[in-house]
Design an enzyme around this catalytic site. Structure first.
Site, PDB file in Angstrom:
ATOM      1  N   ARG A   1     -32.841 -47.756   9.437  1.00  0.00           N
ATOM      2  CA  ARG A   1     -33.048 -49.291   9.752  1.00  0.00           C
ATOM      3  C   ARG A   1     -33.405 -49.281  11.230  1.00  0.00           C
ATOM      4  NH1 ARG A   1     -27.362 -51.539   9.719  1.00  0.00           N
ATOM      5  NH2 ARG A   1     -27.014 -49.508  10.168  1.00  0.00           N
TER       6      ARG A   1
ATOM      7  N   ASN B   1     -28.851 -52.881   5.548  1.00  0.00           N
ATOM      8  CA  ASN B   1     -28.322 -52.159   4.508  1.00  0.00           C
ATOM      9  C   ASN B   1     -27.757 -53.192   3.282  1.00  0.00           C
ATOM     10  OD1 ASN B   1     -28.945 -49.765   5.550  1.00  0.00           O
ATOM     11  ND2 ASN B   1     -27.007 -49.288   6.303  1.00  0.00           N
TER      12      ASN B   1
END
Length: 91
Positions: free
Chosen positions: A18, A36
């Site tokens: 990320r 996520n």
């Protein structure tokens, strides 16, 4: 401007995916979010001009994180109001 969602599958959690995706987005000028998901995938909404989005998609498919591995990416065009920046979000 065009907005897409990407559902990214593979080794994409616990490897800095990320944060490296945010770094890539910031470098390219892509706006949106990355987070996520409970199933182990990563969800991305990305907004930019079509050429920039193609660059972004290509880099995501290669995994922006050196420790990650992308096995599959599902891409869908969506409607979304303009984003102001690119951020890492949490469920």
């Amino acid at each position: 401007m065009k907005t897409i969602k990407l559902e990214v599958y593979g080794l994409v959690q616990g490897v800095g995916f990320r944060f490296m995706t945010k770094k890539l987005a910031d470098e390219l000028g892509v706006k949106g979010i990355v987070m996520n998901r409970n199933d182990g995938s990563v969800y991305i909404e990305a907004q930019a001009d079509p050429m920039t989005l193609q660059q972004f998609i290509s880099q995501v498919k290669l995994s922006p994180s050196p420790s990650g591995r992308v096995d599959d990416v599902h891409i869908t065009e969506i409607d979304h109001a303009p984003y102001k920046d690119f951020s890492v979000t949490y469920q």
